[in-house]
Design an enzyme around this catalytic site. Sequence first.
Site, mmCIF file in Angstrom:
data_model
loop_
_atom_site.group_PDB
_atom_site.id
_atom_site.type_symbol
_atom_site.label_atom_id
_atom_site.label_comp_id
_atom_site.label_asym_id
_atom_site.label_seq_id
_atom_site.Cartn_x
_atom_site.Cartn_y
_atom_site.Cartn_z
ATOM 1 N N LYS A 150 -13.685 -36.496 -73.865
ATOM 2 C CA LYS A 150 -13.662 -37.203 -72.399
ATOM 3 C C LYS A 150 -13.079 -39.593 -73.114
ATOM 4 O O LYS A 150 -13.418 -39.573 -74.226
ATOM 5 C CB LYS A 150 -13.863 -37.871 -71.407
ATOM 6 C CG LYS A 150 -15.993 -38.239 -71.662
ATOM 7 C CD LYS A 150 -15.964 -39.764 -71.797
ATOM 8 C CE LYS A 150 -16.307 -40.154 -73.310
ATOM 9 N NZ LYS A 150 -17.504 -40.829 -73.789
ATOM 10 N N SER A 163 -14.596 -28.077 -83.090
ATOM 11 C CA SER A 163 -14.224 -28.338 -81.551
ATOM 12 C C SER A 163 -12.781 -29.398 -82.568
ATOM 13 O O SER A 163 -12.335 -29.517 -83.586
ATOM 14 C CB SER A 163 -15.409 -29.907 -82.388
ATOM 15 O OG SER A 163 -14.763 -30.829 -80.969
ATOM 16 N N SER A 187 -17.792 -40.362 -81.541
ATOM 17 C CA SER A 187 -16.358 -41.226 -81.925
ATOM 18 C C SER A 187 -16.359 -41.732 -80.997
ATOM 19 O O SER A 187 -15.430 -42.733 -80.372
ATOM 20 C CB SER A 187 -15.688 -40.181 -82.849
ATOM 21 O OG SER A 187 -16.184 -40.015 -83.581
ATOM 22 N N GLY A 188 -17.234 -41.019 -79.306
ATOM 23 C CA GLY A 188 -16.597 -42.226 -78.231
ATOM 24 C C GLY A 188 -16.133 -40.997 -77.375
ATOM 25 O O GLY A 188 -15.833 -41.856 -75.717
ATOM 26 N N LEU A 189 -15.725 -39.883 -77.877
ATOM 27 C CA LEU A 189 -14.834 -39.046 -76.739
ATOM 28 C C LEU A 189 -15.547 -38.129 -76.676
ATOM 29 O O LEU A 189 -15.034 -36.797 -76.142
ATOM 30 C CB LEU A 189 -13.880 -38.275 -77.875
ATOM 31 C CG LEU A 189 -12.959 -39.655 -78.514
ATOM 32 C CD1 LEU A 189 -11.601 -39.445 -78.876
ATOM 33 C CD2 LEU A 189 -12.211 -40.687 -77.571
ATOM 34 N N GLY A 190 -17.086 -38.099 -76.185
ATOM 35 C CA GLY A 190 -17.919 -37.168 -75.588
ATOM 36 C C GLY A 190 -17.523 -36.203 -75.984
ATOM 37 O O GLY A 190 -18.319 -35.336 -75.136
ATOM 38 N N SER A 191 -18.080 -35.865 -77.554
ATOM 39 C CA SER A 191 -18.246 -35.104 -78.383
ATOM 40 C C SER A 191 -19.504 -33.936 -77.723
ATOM 41 O O SER A 191 -19.505 -32.805 -77.967
ATOM 42 C CB SER A 191 -17.797 -34.788 -79.685
ATOM 43 O OG SER A 191 -19.223 -35.615 -79.871
ATOM 44 N N SER A 192 -20.781 -34.553 -77.515
ATOM 45 C CA SER A 192 -21.717 -34.464 -77.634
ATOM 46 C C SER A 192 -21.660 -33.370 -76.338
ATOM 47 O O SER A 192 -22.707 -32.331 -75.553
ATOM 48 C CB SER A 192 -23.291 -34.835 -77.074
ATOM 49 O OG SER A 192 -22.544 -36.378 -77.003
ATOM 50 N N ASP A 221 -20.011 -37.802 -68.609
ATOM 51 C CA ASP A 221 -19.019 -36.737 -69.865
ATOM 52 C C ASP A 221 -19.444 -35.822 -69.417
ATOM 53 O O ASP A 221 -18.419 -34.873 -69.465
ATOM 54 C CB ASP A 221 -20.141 -37.165 -71.126
ATOM 55 C CG ASP A 221 -19.862 -39.111 -71.348
ATOM 56 O OD1 ASP A 221 -18.983 -39.750 -71.010
ATOM 57 O OD2 ASP A 221 -20.017 -39.375 -73.228
HETATM 58 N N1 LIG Z 1 -18.545 -29.666 -82.244
HETATM 59 C C1 LIG Z 1 -20.142 -29.750 -82.045
HETATM 60 N N2 LIG Z 1 -21.026 -29.103 -83.047
HETATM 61 C C2 LIG Z 1 -22.183 -29.544 -83.564
HETATM 62 N N3 LIG Z 1 -22.822 -30.755 -83.050
HETATM 63 C C3 LIG Z 1 -21.973 -31.558 -82.431
HETATM 64 C C4 LIG Z 1 -20.094 -30.898 -81.744
HETATM 65 N N4 LIG Z 1 -20.730 -31.231 -81.069
HETATM 66 C C5 LIG Z 1 -21.216 -32.787 -80.449
HETATM 67 N N5 LIG Z 1 -22.299 -32.462 -81.546
HETATM 68 C C6 LIG Z 1 -23.692 -32.884 -81.270
HETATM 69 O O1 LIG Z 1 -23.366 -34.195 -80.493
HETATM 70 C C7 LIG Z 1 -23.377 -35.393 -81.371
HETATM 71 C C8 LIG Z 1 -22.459 -36.341 -81.102
HETATM 72 O O2 LIG Z 1 -22.718 -37.081 -79.458
HETATM 73 P P1 LIG Z 1 -23.038 -38.336 -79.614
HETATM 74 O O3 LIG Z 1 -23.238 -38.730 -77.570
HETATM 75 O O4 LIG Z 1 -23.202 -39.150 -80.642
HETATM 76 O O5 LIG Z 1 -21.608 -38.039 -79.451
HETATM 77 P P2 LIG Z 1 -20.157 -38.649 -78.758
HETATM 78 O O6 LIG Z 1 -20.670 -37.548 -77.758
HETATM 79 O O7 LIG Z 1 -18.386 -38.020 -79.362
HETATM 80 O O8 LIG Z 1 -19.046 -39.987 -78.532
HETATM 81 P P3 LIG Z 1 -19.941 -40.905 -76.687
HETATM 82 O O9 LIG Z 1 -20.785 -40.303 -76.096
HETATM 83 O O10 LIG Z 1 -19.907 -42.215 -76.977
HETATM 84 O O11 LIG Z 1 -19.330 -40.503 -75.801
HETATM 85 C C9 LIG Z 1 -23.784 -34.392 -83.156
HETATM 86 O O12 LIG Z 1 -24.648 -35.811 -83.931
HETATM 87 C C10 LIG Z 1 -24.447 -33.548 -82.708
HETATM 88 O O13 LIG Z 1 -25.896 -33.668 -82.321
HETATM 89 C C1 LIG Z 2 -22.705 -45.389 -73.162
HETATM 90 C C2 LIG Z 2 -22.720 -44.243 -71.721
HETATM 91 O O1 LIG Z 2 -21.924 -44.812 -70.735
HETATM 92 C C3 LIG Z 2 -21.209 -43.227 -71.841
HETATM 93 C C4 LIG Z 2 -21.178 -42.651 -73.173
HETATM 94 O O2 LIG Z 2 -19.981 -41.976 -73.592
HETATM 95 C C5 LIG Z 2 -23.942 -43.131 -72.076
HETATM 96 C C6 LIG Z 2 -24.228 -42.390 -70.816
HETATM 97 O O3 LIG Z 2 -23.404 -42.738 -69.901
HETATM 98 O O4 LIG Z 2 -24.127 -41.440 -70.619
HETATM 99 MG MG LIG Z 3 -22.292 -37.752 -76.246
#
Ligand SMILES: Nc1ncnc2c1ncn2[C@@H]1O[C@H](COP(=O)(O)OP(=O)(O)OP(=O)(O)O)[C@@H](O)[C@H]1O
Ligand SMILES: C[C@@](O)(CCO)CC(=O)[O-]
Ligand SMILES: [Mg+2]
Length: 395
Positions: free
Chosen positions: A18, A144, A150-155, A212
Amino acid sequence: MSSMLTRGMEVKARAPGKIILSGEHAVVYGSAAVAAAIDLYTYVSLTFPPPSQSSDTLALQLRDVGLEFSWPTKRIRETLPKTIDNPSCSPTSCSGETMKLITTLVEEHSIPESKIEIAAGVVVFLWLYTSIQGDKPAKVVVSSELPLASGLGSSAAYCVSLSGALLASSNAVNLDFSSEDWLSLSEKEEKLANEWAFEGEKIIHGKPSGIDNTVSTMGNLIKLESGALTSIKSNMPLKMLITDTKVSRNTKALINSVAERRDRHPDTMTSVFTAVDYISNELASTIQLSSSNDLAVVEKEEKVEELMEMNQGLLQCMGVSHPSIETVISTTHKYKLSSKLTGAGGGGCVLTLLPALLSASVVDAVTAELEQRGFRCFHAGIGGGGLEIRFGGRL
Ligand SMILES: Nc1ncnc2c1ncn2[C@@H]1O[C@H](COP(=O)(O)OP(=O)(O)OP(=O)(O)O)[C@@H](O)[C@H]1O
Ligand SMILES: C[C@@](O)(CCO)CC(=O)[O-]
Ligand SMILES: [Mg+2]
């Protein structure tokens, strides 16, 4: 529709990443935020071994980080007897006690220090798997298209696709196993997958707002305010250049740093969050398709640009910008383009609005300059589908 999955059949789930157009961090405190799904997905493949293959392990392969884990099902049973004795499709939170037990299972594998943040994702996997499927042997593979952390909601895409695959292979979801297409869930099933994914996000983010996982499950364009969800219909092109600063960051740490600043300056930070609330609501009504919104596209884009700049100023005020983000903003500004960080900030990705009438030569020039500075630029389709399930062939 068939209701039993045959052993040996593969279940695939995909869930999108996202962008947050406005309102990150403030949304954790009840302010409005606007987010859109992007067409970059996390995929989960889950296979229970066919009856001909005797297997007694649960295996997890995380392709993006080159890590593999496996646990004898006996080990899982003796460590988590309470969880596996009551597998259930009703979402529950992982207690502190269970988290400690799961952590012992994760620590039986050595994760290199440089990848230690992946441990939280492995804890999520074990919590969701054992809660929904108990101690059944299986092989789960995750890959993935999103840059991780990186902020694109990978978690969220990870949690949603895992929940989707686990529920689709349980009795909680009723889908046509004979179809080879990507299938959507019913509203009720989506809600269930979203609630489980939120439990996973709690393990990774600490205190997520839920925006997210909700946009990853539902897709499209949404506004979330104090947990209340509104779907946004828009006919604006909303083209964004996404620039990955390649500075890795951790959302949980950034959420904690905002919480600490709020503890130090409660009234001031509350005013900042209130200002963000106004920005998100104004942005939502600007892009929303409605009979009372008759501005020309150019005027809407100018408003969105100004609101993005204002939101970025407040994110800086919350302490979640970063020198790399500031470099992207000043570089795009030279081309009269407006940018803001997206997601938790602290590095990660930056959004730049590309107005509909912007010439391709300007896009090429700004991209070349950003890439020459070491950043990675890309485009992604905005507002597409959410969680989907597909059934593969038998092994
Ligand atoms: N494809 C994947 N394989 C394994 N772990 C993953 C994967 N995608 C996400 N994760 C887990 O999610 C963590 C990253 O989550 P984090 O919320 O810090 O970043 P984000 O979701 O990309 O950014 P944001 O929350 O700002 O959108 C990783 O360190 C790992 O624990
Ligand atoms: C930083 C934050 O607002 C967005 C992360 O993508 C955290 C959240 O809403 O859960
Ligand atoms: Mg995240």
